[in-house]
Every structure is written in structure tokens, then in C-alpha cells.
Scaffold this active site. Structure first.
Site, PDB file in Angstrom:
ATOM      1  N   ARG A   1      30.392  63.615  51.781  1.00 13.39           N
ATOM      2  CA  ARG A   1      29.528  64.313  50.826  1.00 13.39           C
ATOM      3  C   ARG A   1      30.150  65.620  50.340  1.00 13.39           C
ATOM      4  O   ARG A   1      30.131  65.921  49.150  1.00 13.39           O
ATOM      5  CB  ARG A   1      28.146  64.539  51.454  1.00 13.39           C
ATOM      6  CG  ARG A   1      27.396  63.241  51.646  1.00 13.39           C
ATOM      7  CD  ARG A   1      26.145  63.412  52.487  1.00 13.39           C
ATOM      8  NE  ARG A   1      26.470  63.697  53.871  1.00 13.39           N
ATOM      9  CZ  ARG A   1      25.573  63.871  54.833  1.00 13.39           C
ATOM     10  NH1 ARG A   1      24.278  63.798  54.559  1.00 13.39           N
ATOM     11  NH2 ARG A   1      25.933  64.134  56.076  1.00 13.39           N
TER      12      ARG A   1
ATOM     13  N   ARG B   1      36.232  49.696  59.806  1.00 11.36           N
ATOM     14  CA  ARG B   1      35.172  50.695  59.944  1.00 11.36           C
ATOM     15  C   ARG B   1      33.979  50.107  60.679  1.00 11.36           C
ATOM     16  O   ARG B   1      33.506  49.019  60.335  1.00 11.36           O
ATOM     17  CB  ARG B   1      34.716  51.209  58.580  1.00 11.36           C
ATOM     18  CG  ARG B   1      33.778  52.413  58.731  1.00 11.36           C
ATOM     19  CD  ARG B   1      33.490  53.110  57.420  1.00 11.36           C
ATOM     20  NE  ARG B   1      33.429  54.544  57.638  1.00 11.36           N
ATOM     21  CZ  ARG B   1      32.606  55.379  57.006  1.00 11.36           C
ATOM     22  NH1 ARG B   1      31.795  54.921  56.069  1.00 11.36           N
ATOM     23  NH2 ARG B   1      32.600  56.665  57.259  1.00 11.36           N
TER      24      ARG B   1
ATOM     25  N   TYR C   1      26.426  45.842  56.074  1.00 13.16           N
ATOM     26  CA  TYR C   1      26.994  44.946  55.075  1.00 13.16           C
ATOM     27  C   TYR C   1      27.461  43.653  55.752  1.00 13.16           C
ATOM     28  O   TYR C   1      27.315  43.479  56.952  1.00 13.16           O
ATOM     29  CB  TYR C   1      28.101  45.667  54.282  1.00 13.16           C
ATOM     30  CG  TYR C   1      27.507  46.791  53.456  1.00 13.16           C
ATOM     31  CD1 TYR C   1      26.636  46.504  52.406  1.00 13.16           C
ATOM     32  CD2 TYR C   1      27.707  48.121  53.793  1.00 13.16           C
ATOM     33  CE1 TYR C   1      26.031  47.518  51.678  1.00 13.16           C
ATOM     34  CE2 TYR C   1      27.096  49.144  53.068  1.00 13.16           C
ATOM     35  CZ  TYR C   1      26.254  48.833  52.015  1.00 13.16           C
ATOM     36  OH  TYR C   1      25.641  49.832  51.311  1.00 13.16           O
TER      37      TYR C   1
ATOM     38  N   GLN D   1      38.924  50.221  51.054  1.00 14.27           N
ATOM     39  CA  GLN D   1      37.936  49.651  51.967  1.00 14.27           C
ATOM     40  C   GLN D   1      37.393  48.360  51.363  1.00 14.27           C
ATOM     41  O   GLN D   1      36.697  48.379  50.341  1.00 14.27           O
ATOM     42  CB  GLN D   1      36.802  50.661  52.194  1.00 14.27           C
ATOM     43  CG  GLN D   1      35.935  50.253  53.361  1.00 14.27           C
ATOM     44  CD  GLN D   1      34.629  51.004  53.429  1.00 14.27           C
ATOM     45  OE1 GLN D   1      34.032  51.299  52.401  1.00 14.27           O
ATOM     46  NE2 GLN D   1      34.170  51.295  54.626  1.00 14.27           N
TER      47      GLN D   1
ATOM     48  N   THR E   1      30.793  55.551  48.056  1.00 20.61           N
ATOM     49  CA  THR E   1      30.376  54.818  46.859  1.00 20.61           C
ATOM     50  C   THR E   1      29.950  55.804  45.780  1.00 20.61           C
ATOM     51  O   THR E   1      29.144  56.699  46.037  1.00 20.61           O
ATOM     52  CB  THR E   1      29.203  53.884  47.204  1.00 20.61           C
ATOM     53  OG1 THR E   1      29.677  52.906  48.124  1.00 20.61           O
ATOM     54  CG2 THR E   1      28.658  53.182  45.975  1.00 20.61           C
TER      55      THR E   1
HETATM   56  C1  PHB Z   1      25.999  52.699  49.516  1.00 13.34           C
HETATM   57  O1  PHB Z   1      26.450  52.369  48.429  1.00 13.34           O
HETATM   58  O2  PHB Z   1      24.853  53.088  49.667  1.00 13.34           O
HETATM   59  C2  PHB Z   1      26.859  52.611  50.702  1.00 13.34           C
HETATM   60  C3  PHB Z   1      28.091  52.011  50.594  1.00 13.34           C
HETATM   61  C4  PHB Z   1      28.889  51.912  51.693  1.00 13.34           C
HETATM   62  C5  PHB Z   1      28.452  52.415  52.890  1.00 13.34           C
HETATM   63  C6  PHB Z   1      27.240  53.006  53.001  1.00 13.34           C
HETATM   64  C7  PHB Z   1      26.437  53.111  51.903  1.00 13.34           C
HETATM   65  O3  PHB Z   1      29.217  52.303  53.982  1.00 13.34           O
END
Ligand code: PHB
Length: 405
Positions: A345, A243, A196, A114, A39
């Protein structure tokens, strides 16, 4: 952003399995590196992909055969709930994404989208602004702030009705998947991790339903499997992926653990045995909870169980750089012919990560404060290994995305 003062030393991995071909669905990728979905919030406030995202993804796909999994992308207006995240439910969004997938394909790399639904992690005010209800498996708020906000704006969290779940299975996810295909994505991945919406069904802390979507492991997994079964004939099993994050406590009080995931993987393996093998299972390693490292003594379990059940491909992500320059864990996990390693990252801060890993060029450290800003600074302002451009922070911070259509 442009100076290399903070570097992580690595060794060259060009001679390892990371750079051997692997078949993922119908495509044979020449190497086993993926960009994990990340994200970055460079979409427009009304959920369109932007012209900032185009060079960003093109750069990350610049070495042929990279699997570029784009950021979590809203499947529908009801699945949204935070601004500046792109969606993929209408033609204009798909047209924007098409430019991005074309750019990735020009580099001979592959794209995966995704599909995302926030459920209880959405901002109830944002949903209210969009005229959408705030739904989850059960009305269990994520925290006090979310509850207060929901009450304040008059959009309280409620359990999704059975009709709403059927609509998600029969219309919402199929629509998102069709738009993703129109947009030229090679693969379609369902986000069922990190607390989520779909993961909220798997987790006992967030799913208190007493109907067929709650209670037993079979019931908690029902929604995800129903969506997968619906999408297999639409997308093709060999382009579909999911995922999972069995050990993450991100946005959850308890991790989901092995039981429900073992069941899901067994069910998916059954479908594989019947000729419908998903392209890959994306598995989050216990070393991370979303984009945060989990200290060794806090790690909850191991994904070894998953390898015993699922015989197909894995895309594994989760701080594979922690033991650089040795990369023992990465090399251990690659020691089979069914694993890709995904980076998030370090891919944000090294557009040429593939080259660096191959040749042992030190990695530029990522910059967390710019992960979720909405401008170009910290986004398209990272140098390649051979670059030394100085980026003007003030100028780049004024550069915000325009709709890509
Ligand atoms: C986030 O936006 O913090 C985020 C989005 C997707 C993820 C994990 C964190 O799988």
C-alpha cells in the site's frame, strides 16, 4: 495525490539490515526491499499491460536492487475473470511486459511476475463473455451474489475435472511461465494465497474433493506441488517462488493455517536439500488479509512455524509500517540473513519508498479509493520526496491505458 497533507512519520533505516545485500536465487540484491504484488487494474479490458504501467513500475524500481513483484497476472484465459487485469499467456502480452521488465532492469532492479488464477473468485459473467468455464476445486460458491450471478448468466461453478487439472500442470502454468521468461522477468511467483484458485485447493472450506486432490493435507497440496515440480526444470528453481497466506481469511470462511503450509514448506525444503531451492517463499503476515489490516485480537496465528521449516529466503509482507516510526517488527524479522520485507500500500503512494525508508522521509498515505480505478489518477500522480507537481484530477481521470506491445 500531490499534496503531502496526510503523512506517516518514519525514522531513517539506512543503517539497518534493510539496506544490506541479500542473495535471492542467482542475483545479489543490494537491499532487502520488495514491492509486494498489488492489483491496480490499469490493464486493458482484454487483459493487456498498458503504457500507464510502464512508468509506474519503472518508478518503483528506481533504486537499484529493488525486487519489483508485479501485480497478480492471469496465467490463462481460464484463470481470468475480472477486466483490466493483465495476463501473460500470449506473445502480445509478453511483448508488453518485456517493456516493463526492461525498464525495471534499466534501473538495475529486479522483476518478478505473480501468476494468477481466480477460480471461484472470478466474475462468472466475465468468464462467460470470454467463453470460459467457472471452475474451482469444488462447487462451493464464495457468496450468494456469486451464486446468483453464475445462475443468471448460465455459467455455474463446477469442480475442475482431473483432465483440467492435468492441463493446468502440464500446459497452462508452463505456458505462463515460459511467456514470463520471454517477457524478461527475473523470477516467476505462483499465487497460492488469499483464497484464489491454488489456495482454494489448500483450504478445507473450498476443497471438498474426494479424489487425490482433496481430503488429506498431502492431497490438498498436490496440485501446487505438481505445478512447482513441473516448473522447476522450465524456470529453474532459483527463479521460482510461491506466495502463501496461512492466516488470511480473505475470500475464505476459515484460514488455511499451519498444517497444510507446514507440509508444503517441508516438501519445498526437501526439494531445496536435493539442489532445487526456490528463490523465495512469499509469506503474508497475519497482520493483514490481502490489502486489509487485521486487528491484533483477530490475528489467527504466527508464521514462526514457517521459519523453522524453510531454510531459504522469505519475502514477508503485511503492514510493516504499523509500528512506525519504531519499526520494531520489521527490524526483528530482518534479524537473520534470509528475509526481505515487502510493501504494497505505501509503495503505491510513494514511488520513492526506498529513498524515504533509507532517509526517514515521511510517507504519503495511500489512497484506497484509487486502488482499483482504471485511469491515471492515483496511479502515476504521486510526487517524489523532492517534487511538488500538482496533478489535474479531471485530466488524469481521462488518461486510460493503451496496450503496450
Ligand atoms: C485483489 O484484487 O483484491 C487481490 C488480488 C490479489 C491478492 C489479494 C487481493 O493477493
Amino acid at each position: 495525490m500531490s499534496n503531502n497533507s496526510d503523512l506517516v512519520q518514519i525514522r531513517p533505516l539506512g543503517h539497518t539490515k534493510l539496506f544490506q545485500p541479500i542473495k535471492v536465487g542467482t542475483h545479489t540484491l543490494p537491499q532487502r526491499i520488495a514491492f509486494a504484488p498489488s492489483t491496480r487494474q490499469r490493464g486493458t479490458s482484454d487483459y493487456y499491460p498498458t503504457d500507464l504501467q510502464l512508468p509506474y513500475y519503472k518508478a518503483r524500481g528506481q533504486y537499484p536492487g529493488t525486487l519489483v513483484i508485479t501485480e497478480a497476472t492471469y496465467v490463462s484465459p481460464g484463470g481470468a475473470g475480472r477486466a483490466n487485469v493483465p495476463g501473460i499467456w500470449n506473445d502480445k502480452q509478453a511483448a508488453g511486459w518485456k517493456k516493463i521488465t526492461d525498464a525495471i532492469r534499466e534501473e538495475k532492479s529486479y522483476s518478478s511476475v505473480q501468476l494468477w488464477h481466480l477460480g471461484r473468485t472470478a466474475d462468472p459473467a466475465q468468464l462467460k463473455h470470454d467463453g470460459q468455464p467457472f471452475i474451482a476445486p469444488s462447487p462451493v460458491y464464495m457468496d450468494k451474489d456469486s451464486e446468483e450471478q453464475a445462475k443468471k448468466v448460465g455459467n455455474e461453478l463446477r469442480a475442475a475435472t482431473k483432465e483440467e487439472l492435468e492441463d493446468l500442470i502440464n500446459n497452462v502454468y508452463p505456458n505462463g511461465a515460459r511467456k514470463a521468461l520471454e517477457a524478461g522477468f527475473d523470477y516467476v511467483e505462483l499465487h497460492s494465497a488469499h483464497g484464489y484458485f491454488l489456495d482454494q485447493f489448500l483450504n478445507q472450506g473450498t476443497n471438498h474433493r474426494t479424489d487425490e486432490y482433496g481430503g488429506s493435507v498431502e492431497n490438498r497440496a498436490r496440485l501446487l506441488l505438481a505445478i512447482i515440480d513441473k516448473l522447476i526444470p522450465i524456470v529453474g528453481a532459483n527463479r521460482l517462488a510461491v506466495r502463501l497466506s496461512p492466516w488470511a481469511t480473505f475470500q475464505l470462511k476459515e484460514f488455511d493455517g499451519e498444517e497444510v503450509h507446514a507440509y508444503i514448506l517441508k516438501e519445498l525444503q526437501k526439494r531445496a536439500d536435493a539442489g532445487n531451492e526456490l528463490a523465495y517463499i512469499s509469506l503474508v503476515e497475519p497482520r493483514v488479509s490481502a490489502s486489509y489490516d487485521v486487528a491484533a485480537h483477530d490475528q489467527k496465528g504466527s508464521n514462526a512455524f514457517a521459519e523453522k521449516i524453510w531454510k531459504g529466503k522469505f519475502v514477508k509482507a503485511g503492514n510493516y509500517t504499523y509500528d512506525a516510526p519504531k519499526f520494531e517488527t520489521l527490524l526483528h524479522d530482518l534479524d537473520n540473513d534470509r528475509t526481505l520485507i515487502a510493501f504494497s500500500r505505501f509503495f503505491t503512494s510513494n514511488p520513492d519508498l526506498v529513498y524515504r525508508l533509507k532517509n526517514g522521509v515521511a510517507l504519503q498515505h495511500y489512497d484506497r479509493p484509487t486502488f482499483y480505478t482504471h485511469d491515471n489518477y492515483g496511479y502515476n500522480t504521486w510526487n517524489q520526496h523532492d517534487g511538488n507537481k500538482q496533478f489535474d484530477k479531471e485530466v488524469e481521470q481521462k488518461r486510460v491505458g493503451k496496450v503496450l506491445a
